[in-house]
Scaffold this motif. Structure first.
Motif, short mmCIF file in Angstrom:
data_model
loop_
_atom_site.label_atom_id
_atom_site.label_comp_id
_atom_site.label_asym_id
_atom_site.label_seq_id
_atom_site.Cartn_x
_atom_site.Cartn_y
_atom_site.Cartn_z
N MET A 1 0.83 -1.20 0.00
CA MET A 1 0.00 0.00 0.00
C MET A 1 0.86 1.25 0.00
O MET A 1 0.66 2.19 -0.80
CB MET A 1 -0.93 -0.02 1.22
N ASN A 2 1.86 1.28 0.88
CA ASN A 2 2.76 2.43 0.91
C ASN A 2 3.52 2.60 -0.40
O ASN A 2 3.73 3.72 -0.88
CB ASN A 2 3.75 2.28 2.07
N CYS B 1 -10.25 4.55 5.14
CA CYS B 1 -10.56 3.13 4.98
C CYS B 1 -9.86 2.29 6.05
O CYS B 1 -8.94 2.75 6.70
CB CYS B 1 -10.10 2.65 3.59
N ASN B 2 -10.32 1.05 6.17
CA ASN B 2 -9.63 0.02 6.96
C ASN B 2 -9.51 0.37 8.44
O ASN B 2 -8.50 0.08 9.08
CB ASN B 2 -8.25 -0.26 6.37
N GLN B 3 -10.58 0.95 9.03
CA GLN B 3 -10.61 1.07 10.49
C GLN B 3 -10.66 -0.31 11.12
O GLN B 3 -10.05 -0.55 12.15
CB GLN B 3 -11.84 1.86 10.95
N HIS B 4 -11.43 -1.20 10.48
CA HIS B 4 -11.52 -2.58 10.96
C HIS B 4 -10.57 -3.44 10.16
O HIS B 4 -10.58 -3.45 8.92
CB HIS B 4 -12.95 -3.08 10.86
N CYS C 1 -9.77 2.95 -1.15
CA CYS C 1 -9.02 4.20 -1.01
C CYS C 1 -7.88 4.28 -2.03
O CYS C 1 -7.60 5.37 -2.56
CB CYS C 1 -8.48 4.34 0.41
N LEU C 2 -7.24 3.15 -2.32
CA LEU C 2 -6.19 3.16 -3.33
C LEU C 2 -6.77 3.51 -4.70
O LEU C 2 -6.12 4.18 -5.51
CB LEU C 2 -5.49 1.81 -3.38
N ILE D 1 -6.90 8.48 3.39
CA ILE D 1 -6.18 7.70 4.42
C ILE D 1 -6.57 6.24 4.22
O ILE D 1 -7.62 5.81 4.69
CB ILE D 1 -6.54 8.19 5.84
N PRO D 2 -5.76 5.46 3.50
CA PRO D 2 -6.18 4.12 3.09
C PRO D 2 -6.22 3.09 4.21
O PRO D 2 -6.96 2.11 4.11
CB PRO D 2 -5.14 3.72 2.04
#
Length: 422
Positions: free
Chosen positions: A127-128, A178-181, A191-192, A220-221
């Motif tokens: 992702m980064n 995205c991806n809080q969980h 998000c990407l 913020i992915p």
């Protein structure tokens, strides 16, 4: 997504382009993880808002809902309590059996990688690398930084996209996170896609170009990088939801507005909806709070609209979650009508079901309520694909659906970007 550059970007990442690495030993297992061993997946038909809220308050986790049928994760004791209250539960499988079926259908990857067939998903490093690549290719319109550190020391990256990314212009700002969980990996891909679409499409797509020229877009992915990393640390899925702080905190119950007010979260550290010891006790939510607060410039919040992506059930949700009232403290009829209008338009574009958040079940301490309750940000939660699932499998759709299911939300993203300027 970003597939043509993936290998090159990974090489760049390992050359040192990534944000800081986690602290040593960060993936060590916590003893309380055994608490889920007694859990099973159940189907409960004929549920409504009130019954799902009661189930939630008793400690059962609502995994997904479709047409009144709820997929629920509960311990044996919780299941017996639900039965004693008249609910008819059909057991699907134990949690261990459920994970065994999911992982057995895919096989095992190298530690830290997605299982075979799901390689299109991006882990934290990938992702980064994808974000670094987008910024390197479009430095005039994209920049990358960090909103803060996770519990285990990972940076939480944020990308800004605007026609003059290095300047703070007087333009409406929109936030996508995205991806809080942890296990909701499809949201990271969403998000990407936002990053890819609004960078690679600039100058060639008229709609994209107009938005980049007239908005400041923040993405913020991966809000929960520790949990997301842990979920695939073994090369197989763990069904992990929370962050990695102690027994884990449910980040989407740790926000400060009406925290713990209304039976919409748990005070039990072993619960999947544990709200933490106090508001903002999780460093990830504190970082999100500080970032959003930092966008108050000259006394005015610059972020006008936001989407928090989750999975699953294919829903468009709006505030409030802590109450079933439409009009209440902090929400006028005119404000509610706007949420309903925009939410319905987004749902028309992607085929989701639009509803107030509490129509699913009452929650408290979630990001949606804080964004609106604290800052009057036109904030929505989108619960992505699939519409329904047998239980945990709904969190792990195969990698070959990523392009289709993320592109499905292009229209909703555009609707909110336009509305931010209204």
């Amino acid at each position: 997504m970003f597939s043509s550059r993936r290998k090159a970007l990974l090489a760049a990442a390992f050359a040192g382009l990534l944000l800081s690495a986690p602290v040593p030993g960060a993936l060590a297992a916590q003893p309380a993880e055994v608490a889920a061993q007694d859990a099973a997946i159940y189907t409960i038909d004929g549920t409504d808002t009130a019954s799902r809220t009661e189930m939630h308050r008793l400690g059962a986790e609502i995994l997904g809902v479709r047409g009144g049928t709820a997929q629920v994760q509960a311990t044996r004791a919780q299941a017996e309590e639900l039965r004693s209250r008249g609910y008819r539960l059909t057991e699907k499988s134990s949690l261990d059996e459920e994970l065994g079926k999911i992982n057995g259908s895919r096989g095992k990857a190298a530690p830290g990688d997605f299982p075979p067939g799901d390689e299109a998903y991006h882990n934290y490093d990938e992702m980064n690398a994808a974000l670094d690549g987008a910024v390197a290719e479009h430095p005039d319109i994209a920049s990358k930084s960090s909103i803060g550190k996770s519990f285990e020391g990972r940076d939480i990256p944020v990308v800004k996209i605007s026609d003059n990314a290095g300047a703070d212009e007087d333009e409406p700002e929109v936030l996508f996170n995205c991806n809080q969980h942890a296990r909701e990996h499809l949201t990271n891909e969403m998000c990407l896609r936002v990053v890819e679409r609004f960078t690679s499409g600039y100058g060639s797509d008229a709609g994209v170009t107009d938005m980049v020229d007239n908005r400041e877009i923040w993405v913020i992915p991966m809000v929960n990088p520790d949990g997301s990393t842990y979920d695939i640390a073994s090369g197989q899925y763990q069904g992990w939801r929370k962050n990695r702080q102690g027994t884990g905190t449910d980040l989407n119950r740790n926000w400060g507005h009406k925290w713990g007010c209304c039976g919409g979260s748990s005070g039990d550290p072993n619960s999947e909806t544990y709200r933490g010891t106090e508001p903002w006790s999780a460093p990830e939510t504190a970082a999100m709070r500080d970032f959003v607060n930092s966008r108050v410039v000259g006394g005015a919040q610059q972020i006008k609209a936001a989407i928090d992506f989750h999975t699953y059930s294919e829903l468009v949700l709006w505030p409030f979650g802590h109450t079933t009232d439409d009009v209440t403290e902090g929400m006028t009829q005119q404000e509610y009508d706007r949420f309903e209008r925009v939410g319905t338009a987004m749902a028309d574009s992607n085929g989701y079901t639009p509803q107030q958040s509490s129509d699913l079940y009452v929650t408290d301490g979630d990001s949606l309520d804080w964004m609106w309750g604290q800052h009057k940000i036109l904030a929505f939660t989108l619960e992505m694909y699939p519409a329904s699932g047998g239980g945990l499998d709904g969190f792990y759709p195969p990698g070959d659906v990523i392009d289709r299911e993320t592109a499905r939300n292009d229209g909703a993203v555009d609707i909110l970007l336009r509305e931010a300027g209204a």
